[in-house]
Design an enzyme around this catalytic site. Structure first.
Site, PDB file in Angstrom:
ATOM      1  N   ASP A  90       0.037   4.368   4.236  1.00  0.00           N
ATOM      2  CA  ASP A  90      -0.180   4.101   2.819  1.00  0.00           C
ATOM      3  C   ASP A  90      -0.578   5.339   2.033  1.00  0.00           C
ATOM      4  O   ASP A  90      -0.907   5.244   0.854  1.00  0.00           O
ATOM      5  CB  ASP A  90      -1.229   3.004   2.636  1.00  0.00           C
ATOM      6  N   GLY A  91      -0.565   6.517   2.658  1.00  0.00           N
ATOM      7  CA  GLY A  91      -0.740   7.768   1.938  1.00  0.00           C
ATOM      8  C   GLY A  91      -2.151   8.116   1.532  1.00  0.00           C
ATOM      9  O   GLY A  91      -2.350   9.036   0.738  1.00  0.00           O
TER      10      GLY A  91
ATOM     11  N   HIS B 205      -4.920   8.643   3.875  1.00  0.00           N
ATOM     12  CA  HIS B 205      -5.820   9.055   4.953  1.00  0.00           C
ATOM     13  C   HIS B 205      -6.609  10.311   4.590  1.00  0.00           C
ATOM     14  O   HIS B 205      -7.828  10.377   4.821  1.00  0.00           O
ATOM     15  CB  HIS B 205      -5.045   9.292   6.248  1.00  0.00           C
ATOM     16  N   GLY B 206      -5.943  11.309   4.030  1.00  0.00           N
ATOM     17  CA  GLY B 206      -6.659  12.514   3.652  1.00  0.00           C
ATOM     18  C   GLY B 206      -7.715  12.248   2.597  1.00  0.00           C
ATOM     19  O   GLY B 206      -8.830  12.786   2.650  1.00  0.00           O
TER      20      GLY B 206
ATOM     21  N   HIS C 143       0.824  -1.208   0.000  1.00  0.00           N
ATOM     22  CA  HIS C 143       0.000   0.000   0.000  1.00  0.00           C
ATOM     23  C   HIS C 143       0.856   1.254   0.000  1.00  0.00           C
ATOM     24  O   HIS C 143       0.435   2.314   0.442  1.00  0.00           O
ATOM     25  CB  HIS C 143      -0.928   0.014   1.224  1.00  0.00           C
TER      26      HIS C 143
ATOM     27  N   PRO D 149      -1.582  10.628  11.297  1.00  0.00           N
ATOM     28  CA  PRO D 149      -2.586  11.353  10.498  1.00  0.00           C
ATOM     29  C   PRO D 149      -3.992  11.249  11.067  1.00  0.00           C
ATOM     30  O   PRO D 149      -4.785  12.193  10.931  1.00  0.00           O
ATOM     31  CB  PRO D 149      -2.485  10.688   9.124  1.00  0.00           C
TER      32      PRO D 149
END
Length: 581
Positions: free
Chosen positions: A405-406, A408-409, A225, A560
């Site tokens: 895994d980049g 969340h936003g 991910h 995050p």
């Protein structure tokens, strides 16, 4: 973090999964159909049948051909498809299960990630509530992510290829649910994988790399991910890399001369066959030197990570039963083994059985009306929170890219956008509790992942905490914040110090309970405590979620989930009406 956006062939980034599934169905109409109201259940045209165990696999998009590529005769009956790098939600999983169950039960298979476990567990519970037999297996093949003796903590990576194949063959052979479950568990116990990343991947919505890898470095033991690896290493030769991967895998599986294995050399999305065959050459040499025979080998892209450059090696040690199941014919978009089976008669279309989602019943005449936060004001506060998440989407994803895994936003924006739509559809007179119930369902249906069940539980619990209220005063606002926190705790089980959103929500609930007796003051205290909790997460190692595999590498970075919790509370505080009147 790279400043160069990745070029992609897509339309709107938010439509990439929908567009890709439509293209997949158009390419394989003889194999696949799309069923269910969520539009995320890919179903085998030729395979599901009465009195056969239904095999349902699933996970996030971005791993193509996994997971929908393994749907077809002799393998999986359906796949539930999530957003990029995000687990499908329970409704998407249930769409798949309802479409294919034939009276013998459903076996769910997925990678061992927090979000997948939560959402598939919820689907198992939903099946049982509907009288459908159900069981599940989480694939745990990644030897880099936990030591021997802690196999249950390992991630599922490319080894799902073998576990899916074995389970699908067992079901196709006519084994009952217990037999299929035993075969899947045996395959999982016999499978080991380890991988390496040469470059990071990037999310379609941001086009930015999650992290940086120096030109002369590689990440050993990365996830699928976009997570960083277990450690960084100097880039060496292909043979040296394979030797390290194979030494770790073979030692972990306690391989001996005379063993028989199946081999998968898997590309991660941007590594060509030329390089993969170079790797496989050395894999075969190592096995020959160890006097371990190769039953079958697959080389190619079978479980990818968007545009990541790198590869993984997977071995499955075979006994006679596993070998026979591996050899059993199957036909899917991504894998064909043996002769194509004769087509089955067209299956009868099934009627989807959707459980009613009745909202809470409240006697309006008995609800306390003191307090400035009316249902209309509450809606405005929720919209302010949604806007704050949208405004900070890329920042939240950057935080997540460093230790996770980049996504969340992106995930939070999807969920809060769904909440905004749900608020648009809500009757004007709907209470705060009813709105929370509506938001819970909207968030869960839109998101999946781990965030979906966590915030769905939070909204349900928060709404229940103020079920005796029409408007919220100071104590009621504190009760709502505590209810949100309790919902997350009950679903996720994290504690303060685990480096999760609880590190912000629990201090926020405590501060709100002790603050001045008006909603705005309670929210302001909660937001300030959440900010302190968020900042403290940079000083602790992660013990939960995907970042927990990084150990000390997670130090120095804010969680995050804690960051987004603070944004929500701060936006609510800023938009909360004054208390007097």
């Amino acid at each position: 973090m790279s400043n160069h956006a990745t070029k992609r062939l897509l339309n709107a980034p938010e439509d990439i999964v929908t567009d890709a599934l439509a293209g997949m169905i158009a390419a394989h109409p003889d194999m696949l159909s799309l069923e269910g109201p969520t539009g995320r259940a890919v179903v085998a045209v030729d395979g599901p049948r009465a009195n056969k165990v239904a095999v349902v696999i699933g996970g996030g998009s971005g791993h193509e051909p996994a997971f929908a590529g393994y749907v077809g005769r002799g393998l999986a009956d359906a796949a539930a498809v999530g957003n990029v790098f995000a687990s499908p939600g329970p409704q998407q999983v249930m769409d798949a299960a309802r479409a294919v169950e034939g009276g013998a039960g459903v076996l769910f298979l997925y990678g061992n990630y927090t979000g997948d476990v939560m959402n598939f567990d919820m689907a198992v519970d939903a099946c049982k509530a509907e009288g459908i037999l159900a069981a599940s297996v989480a694939v745990t093949d990644d030897v880099a992510s936990a030591p021997a003796g802690h196999e249950g903590d390992r991630r599922g990576i490319a080894g799902n290829f073998f576990v899916f194949k074995i389970a699908g063959a067992a079901a196709d052979e006519g084994r009952d649910l217990d037999g299929c479950l035993a075969a899947a568990r045996a395959a999982n116990a016999a499978t080991r994988s380890m991988g390496v990343a040469l470059t990071p991947c990037s999310m379609p919505q941001t086009g930015q790399a999650h992290f940086t890898i120096a030109p002369d470095r590689m990440e050993i033991g990365m996830g699928i991910h976009g997570e960083p690896g277990m450690r960084s290493a100097q880039l060496g030769t292909a043979d040296d890399l394979v030797d390290e991967l194979m030494q770790t895998i073979l030692a972990d599986m306690n391989a001996n001369p005379g063993d028989r294995v199946a081999v998968l050399v898997n590309g991660l999305g941007a590594t060509g066959l030329l390089e993969l065959y170079v790797l496989n050459r050395r894999v075969a040499e190592v096995l020959s030197e160890r006097e371990i025979s190769i039953h079958r080998t697959w080389v190619g892209e079978y479980c990818t990570s968007l545009d990541m450059s790198g590869a993984s090696v997977t071995l499955m040690r075979l006994d006679d039963d596993l070998a026979a199941l591996l050899d059993r014919p199957c036909r899917t978009a991504a894998l064909t083994v043996g002769c194509t089976p004769a087509p089955l008669p067209a299956r009868r279309s099934r009627t989807a059985r959707v459980a009613a989602q009745a909202g809470p019943t409240q006697d309006l005449s008995r609800l306390a009306s003191e307090g400035p936060v009316t249902p209309q004001a509450f809606r405005a506060m929720m919209r302010a929170a949604a806007q704050a998440i949208t405004d900070h989407r890329d920042w939240l994803s950057q935080l997540d890219g460093i230790i996770g895994d980049g996504d969340h936003g992106i995930t939070m924006e999807i969920g809060w956008t769904a909440i905004s739509r749900a608020l648009d559809e809500a009757p004007e007179a709907e209470t705060i509790t009813a709105l929370c119930h509506r938001m819970s369902a909207a968030f869960l249906d839109a998101v999946g992942a781990s965030t979906g069940p966590l915030y769905a539980s939070a909204f349900t619990s928060g709404g229940a905490a103020v079920a005796d209220r029409l408007n919220l005063d100071g104590p009621a606002m504190a009760a709502w914040i505590k209810g949100m926190c309790d919902g997350i705790l009950s679903r996720g089980g994290a504690s303060v110090g685990d480096k999760t959103m609880i590190d912000a929500w629990l201090p926020a609930a405590t501060a709100a309970a002790a603050a001045e007796d008006n909603p705005a003051a309670r929210l302001q205290a909660a937001a300030e405590a959440a900010a302190e909790g968020r900042d403290r997460t940079a000083q602790i190692e992660s013990r939960r979620g995907r970042s927990a595999k990084l150990g000390a590498r997670s130090l120095g970075h804010v969680d995050p989930g804690a960051a987004s919790a603070q944004l929500i509370l701060a936006a609510m505080a800023e938009s909360c009406p004054a208390s007097a009147s």
